[in-house]
Design a protein around this motif. Structure first.
Motif, PDB file in Angstrom:
ATOM      1  N   GLU A 128      -9.015  11.190  59.527  1.00 49.98           N
ATOM      2  CA  GLU A 128      -7.994  10.536  60.352  1.00 49.98           C
ATOM      3  C   GLU A 128      -8.581   9.295  61.013  1.00 49.98           C
ATOM      4  N   ARG A 288      -2.093  -4.234  67.589  1.00 48.96           N
ATOM      5  CA  ARG A 288      -1.083  -3.179  67.744  1.00 48.96           C
ATOM      6  C   ARG A 288       0.037  -3.662  68.666  1.00 48.96           C
ATOM      7  N   GLY A 357      -2.870   5.612  66.609  1.00 54.79           N
ATOM      8  CA  GLY A 357      -2.304   6.127  65.368  1.00 54.79           C
ATOM      9  C   GLY A 357      -2.635   7.608  65.261  1.00 54.79           C
TER      10      GLY A 357
HETATM   11  O1  HGY Z   1      -7.213   4.199  65.786  1.00 56.09           O
HETATM   12  C1  HGY Z   1      -6.388   5.067  66.061  1.00 56.09           C
HETATM   13  O2  HGY Z   1      -5.337   4.773  66.563  1.00 56.09           O
HETATM   14  C2  HGY Z   1      -6.683   6.516  65.797  1.00 56.09           C
HETATM   15  O3  HGY Z   1      -7.610   6.986  66.743  1.00 56.09           O
HETATM   16  N1  HGY Z   1      -7.179   6.736  64.472  1.00 56.09           N
END
Ligand code: HGY
Ligand code: MN
Ligand code: MN
Length: 411
Positions: A128, A288, A357
């Motif tokens: 992830e 973002r 994310g």
């Molecule tokens: O980067 C992000 O938003 C998550 O921690 N992968």
């Protein structure tokens, strides 16, 4: 269903036991995707799930699914889960909380001998974080059809080791096809990783969606030369050019407040020698924003500004958009199920958009999806000092349980 409550002490104990795998001196974890430590953590989770009466399967991306049978196993499962890979200087709760909250839901159903209509599944998604193998969320991304399987398996780390090769090495190159099967609903519990819930004194964040992200890989090329005899005006200094571009990234983020985020988290200088003018710099950009049109505007501003810097300094610029996903709203009924679960326990709650994310963002493409947030101390995450209160983690898990039951029980 009314009086089902999770066992917060058991949840906390499991979190602390998992946190021992890859524990760092400052109290965090370093458990990079598909490392031996990730394998150890996976093995621990799989053992716990089998003890809890789950059937465990692994797909070709190494995603793990622990399934607790329901009364009608022909129904699509109600799924929860998250990730157990971490950042290099990660915290004990990012990802691990969502996985172990899912296990706690299963353990609680066992405690009460409560059988759901639909089966329950707890997922561990591969990679992830996207730290060792960029981009993030590749396991859930292949499951949701965002990445092709071969693309996912072929992603490599800085040493050229691929996800496919590392899955084989740690024994998690599962046989199961990736995705392509119905999921009744997906819920993910996670720490907020920001300061809002704590500042607003809320126990639960009812997550309505996640902001969009756009990642870039930028290479600035100048000319290596001697730091001594080379006059300042004759230089093609790639690091000076990159520094101006990085300042621009930050300025673009500040120009689109209150929501924009702009980060340069990775940079490589070549040849990285004290008395050589840098000939090449590689750096990444992470943009973002909750509105897609603003993400697009930030993209244009970045490209125009970097082109101007490169031209003015006689540098070559290569800018590639590396990863993108649009702002993602979650399913109205799943959001309502989370809100209802919160109301059941009288927890202080507020709606919130996820700044980070999560695998839930990709799962929202293939199943009705919702998330439950709980506060983390000082809003700090992706840091070894990441911390959360046992009572908040338990509250979030109670809400997760009830949101899932509302979908699994069909009530
Ligand atoms: O980067 C992000 O938003 C998550 O921690 N992968
Ligand atoms: Mn996470
Ligand atoms: Mn993370």
């Amino acid at each position: 269903m009314e009086n089902l409550k999770i066992n917060g002490d058991r949840l906390w104990a499991s979190l602390m036991e998992l946190a021992r795998i890859g524990a760092t001196p400052k109290g965090g974890v370093c458990r990079l995707a598909l490392s031996d430590l990730d394998r150890q953590a996976r093995d621990l989770f799989v053992g716990w799930c089998k003890e809890a009466g789950c059937a465990v399967s692994v797909d070709r991306m190494g995603n793990i699914f622990a399934r607790l049978a329901g009364r009608n196993n022909a129904l699509p499962p109600v799924m929860t889960g998250s990730h157990i890979d971490s950042q290099p200087t990660g915290g004990r709760f990012d990802g691990a909380y969502g996985v172990l909250a899912g296990l706690e839901v299963v353990r609680t159903l066992n405690d009460f001998a409560y059988e759901t209509e639909a089966p329950i599944e707890v997922a561990v998604w591969t990679n992830e974080e996207g730290s060792r193998f960029p981009p993030p969320m590749i396991g859930s991304g292949v499951f949701a059809g965002v990445f092709a399987l071969d693309d996912g398996l072929g992603r490599a780390d800085l040493d050229g080791k691929t996800i496919g090769g590392e899955l084989k090495r740690i024994g998690y190159d599962g046989p199961q096809a990736v995705g392509g099967r119905p999921v009744g609903a997906y819920f993910e519990a996670h720490i907020e990783q920001g300061p809002i819930l704590e500042a607003e004194e809320k126990t639960i964040g009812v997550v309505t969606g996640a902001q969009g992200q756009r990642w870039y890989e930028v290479t600035v090329t100048g000319q290596e030369a001697h730091a001594g005899p080379t006059p300042m005006r004759r230089r093609k200094d790639a690091l000076v050019g990159a520094a101006r571009m990085i300042e621009t990234v930050n300025r673009i983020g500040l120009a689109h407040q209150p929501y924009a985020c702009a980060t340069v988290g990775f940079a490589q200088v070549s040849p990285n020698s004290r008395n050589v003018i840098p000939g090449k710099v590689f750096f990444t950009v992470d943009f973002r924003h909750p509105q897609d049109d603003v993400l697009t505007a930030m993209d244009k501003e970045l490209r125009d500004a970097c082109a101007r810097v490169a031209e003015g300094a006689g540098l070559a610029l290569d800018m590639k958009e590396f990863w993108y996903y649009p702002p993602t709203p979650f399913d109205g009924d799943c959001v309502a199920a989370v809100r209802d679960g919160t109301g059941r326990f009288g927890y202080a709650a507020m709606d919130i958009v996820s700044g980070a994310g999560h695998d839930a963002v990709y799962m929202a493409r293939v199943a009705p999806t919702g998330m439950v947030f709980v506060p983390c101390k000082d809003g700090i995450s992706h840091n070894e000092i990441e911390d959360a209160k046992p009572e908040d983690l338990a509250a979030g898990c109670n809400v997760l349980l009830h949101a899932m039951l509302r979908r699994a029980h069909g009530s």
